[in-house]
Enzyme design. Sequence first.
Site, mmCIF file in Angstrom:
data_model
loop_
_atom_site.group_PDB
_atom_site.id
_atom_site.type_symbol
_atom_site.label_atom_id
_atom_site.label_comp_id
_atom_site.label_asym_id
_atom_site.label_seq_id
_atom_site.Cartn_x
_atom_site.Cartn_y
_atom_site.Cartn_z
ATOM 1 N N ARG A 8 -0.466 6.013 -7.933
ATOM 2 C CA ARG A 8 -0.419 6.471 -9.494
ATOM 3 C C ARG A 8 1.126 6.497 -10.095
ATOM 4 O O ARG A 8 2.104 6.378 -9.528
ATOM 5 C CB ARG A 8 -0.824 8.025 -9.358
ATOM 6 C CG ARG A 8 -2.112 8.057 -8.757
ATOM 7 C CD ARG A 8 -2.406 9.649 -8.850
ATOM 8 N NE ARG A 8 -3.586 10.201 -8.248
ATOM 9 C CZ ARG A 8 -4.003 10.282 -6.860
ATOM 10 N NH1 ARG A 8 -3.049 10.169 -6.022
ATOM 11 N NH2 ARG A 8 -5.127 10.565 -6.718
ATOM 12 N N LYS A 22 3.069 15.912 -5.152
ATOM 13 C CA LYS A 22 1.725 15.539 -5.606
ATOM 14 C C LYS A 22 1.021 16.588 -6.274
ATOM 15 O O LYS A 22 -0.138 16.659 -6.556
ATOM 16 C CB LYS A 22 0.874 15.194 -4.543
ATOM 17 C CG LYS A 22 1.292 13.968 -3.902
ATOM 18 C CD LYS A 22 0.486 13.550 -2.347
ATOM 19 C CE LYS A 22 -1.088 13.110 -2.783
ATOM 20 N NZ LYS A 22 -1.155 12.105 -3.509
ATOM 21 N N HIS A 34 -2.567 2.916 -14.442
ATOM 22 C CA HIS A 34 -3.349 3.493 -13.613
ATOM 23 C C HIS A 34 -4.395 2.341 -13.138
ATOM 24 O O HIS A 34 -5.109 2.579 -12.307
ATOM 25 C CB HIS A 34 -3.924 4.767 -14.116
ATOM 26 C CG HIS A 34 -4.175 5.797 -13.195
ATOM 27 N ND1 HIS A 34 -5.301 5.670 -12.173
ATOM 28 C CD2 HIS A 34 -3.745 7.178 -13.082
ATOM 29 C CE1 HIS A 34 -5.420 6.624 -11.429
ATOM 30 N NE2 HIS A 34 -4.553 7.834 -12.184
ATOM 31 N N ARG A 73 -4.899 0.579 -10.025
ATOM 32 C CA ARG A 73 -5.535 1.339 -8.786
ATOM 33 C C ARG A 73 -7.054 0.773 -8.812
ATOM 34 O O ARG A 73 -7.771 0.648 -7.712
ATOM 35 C CB ARG A 73 -5.474 2.525 -8.863
ATOM 36 C CG ARG A 73 -4.181 3.256 -8.454
ATOM 37 C CD ARG A 73 -4.007 4.657 -8.893
ATOM 38 N NE ARG A 73 -4.783 5.611 -8.450
ATOM 39 C CZ ARG A 73 -4.740 5.951 -7.378
ATOM 40 N NH1 ARG A 73 -3.908 5.799 -6.233
ATOM 41 N NH2 ARG A 73 -5.690 6.996 -6.750
ATOM 42 N N HIS A 117 -7.554 9.262 -2.286
ATOM 43 C CA HIS A 117 -8.867 9.991 -2.713
ATOM 44 C C HIS A 117 -9.415 10.852 -1.893
ATOM 45 O O HIS A 117 -9.484 10.506 -0.481
ATOM 46 C CB HIS A 117 -9.851 8.993 -3.373
ATOM 47 C CG HIS A 117 -9.533 8.530 -4.515
ATOM 48 N ND1 HIS A 117 -10.310 7.299 -4.962
ATOM 49 C CD2 HIS A 117 -8.456 8.678 -5.517
ATOM 50 C CE1 HIS A 117 -9.834 7.030 -6.099
ATOM 51 N NE2 HIS A 117 -8.872 7.726 -6.575
ATOM 52 N N TYR A 129 -12.830 17.979 6.414
ATOM 53 C CA TYR A 129 -12.390 17.633 7.920
ATOM 54 C C TYR A 129 -12.106 16.319 8.076
ATOM 55 O O TYR A 129 -11.568 15.909 9.164
ATOM 56 C CB TYR A 129 -13.902 17.787 8.671
ATOM 57 C CG TYR A 129 -14.316 19.374 8.604
ATOM 58 C CD1 TYR A 129 -13.608 20.230 9.427
ATOM 59 C CD2 TYR A 129 -15.170 19.815 7.875
ATOM 60 C CE1 TYR A 129 -13.862 21.547 9.647
ATOM 61 C CE2 TYR A 129 -15.571 21.150 7.891
ATOM 62 C CZ TYR A 129 -14.937 22.057 8.725
ATOM 63 O OH TYR A 129 -15.135 23.359 8.895
#
Length: 410
Positions: free
Chosen positions: A250, A276, A341, A344, A367, A376
């Site tokens: 970013r 972040k 951006h 990305r 992400h 998990y």
Amino acid sequence: MKRSDIKRRPLSDTTLLGLEPDAKEYRELDAGGLYFRVKPDGQKSWQLRYKKPDGKWSWLGLGGYPQVSGAMARIKAAELRADAAEGKNPMATKQARKAAEVEAANNTFEALAREWHASRLSGWDEGTAKRVMGALERHVFPELGKRQYTGILSMEWMELLRGLEKAGILEQMSRVRAYCKDVYDLARVTGRAVNNPLEGVHKFLSSGKPENYAHVSIEDLPALLRAIRSYPHAQDVQLGLRLLTLLAVRPSELREAQWSEFDFNKKLWTIPVERKGRKKGREHLVPLCRQAIEALIELRVLTGAYPLLFPGRSDRTKPRSDTVFLMALRRLGYEGRQTGHGFRHIASTILNEHGFVADHVEAQLSHKAPGVRGVYNKAQYLDQRTTMMQWYADHLDTLAKGNVVSIKRA
């Protein structure tokens, strides 16, 4: 100018400025009971001579000169004379007006926003608190900060946010809108506002999600890469654009990056959780390809003396403006076609089209997978991403040279 040289009244600005002090304090009539006082030390101020309700004459100070100009002093004097004519005590009405001015100053959007910010500090880390206030100070306070918050219309908020939208900083626009909406919610639940003028505004703005950021087509990418390499202005910005193309991070993560986060021996950039904007979760590891390390070494010659990779020009303790990369792309002729951006999205498209594992691509983009899987799935696939991003950097080099043959990986 001597007192004896005064030719007319009310006193002109030239006269007010040029009047010289005497051995003793003196007053000169301006008009309608308004006097200009000059002290032996040269200090100047305004006084109104008025009759109190008991019939006695008194003096009322209206402020120092030049802070209170002649025009302003005459307006204040007229208001107080009108009060006296109605049988009111000018001293009391002056104090009431002053109190109203103080109350108005405390009812500005900036004052309310700072109160809201202070109320949220216990739930934020230091980095988040700094970013939130920085966004408000940069994008909101200059335009609407001094206005009374109850008087700002939804239409005015829409105009401000659309300005950010047009600037291409959609993620920042979305955050600023959310911050300001929360500020009004504080006023509403504490009984200081009935409505929230930002309610529903989001329906008529871009969502600010990454997929809405402008980016060139794969066919136009080689020309963009060559344009970036020949960027003729600030060298640190040119290197920043190169790093955005190589790392798919970013723009805010790169702008706010610090040299202490980079390990050149391990070829790794560790973005801490605090930067972040989260208290929970974990740091993000970004493998550094050979080309990225070369760019960073070149950048370190320029800014290595400072903690930040991209220190601001006026304040080296703060990062460059959040529009720095966008403005550079505009100078290259890519306004509306490419944003920081957007690199990305380009990386995601190329890597997925060439057969790389989707989980590895998503991990590189930081992400989080939706639902239980996202909770998990803690793997960062660092080895696989190191190989993937070196391939990607080499692929971009080939594209820039203009002799690529597109072969999809198995």
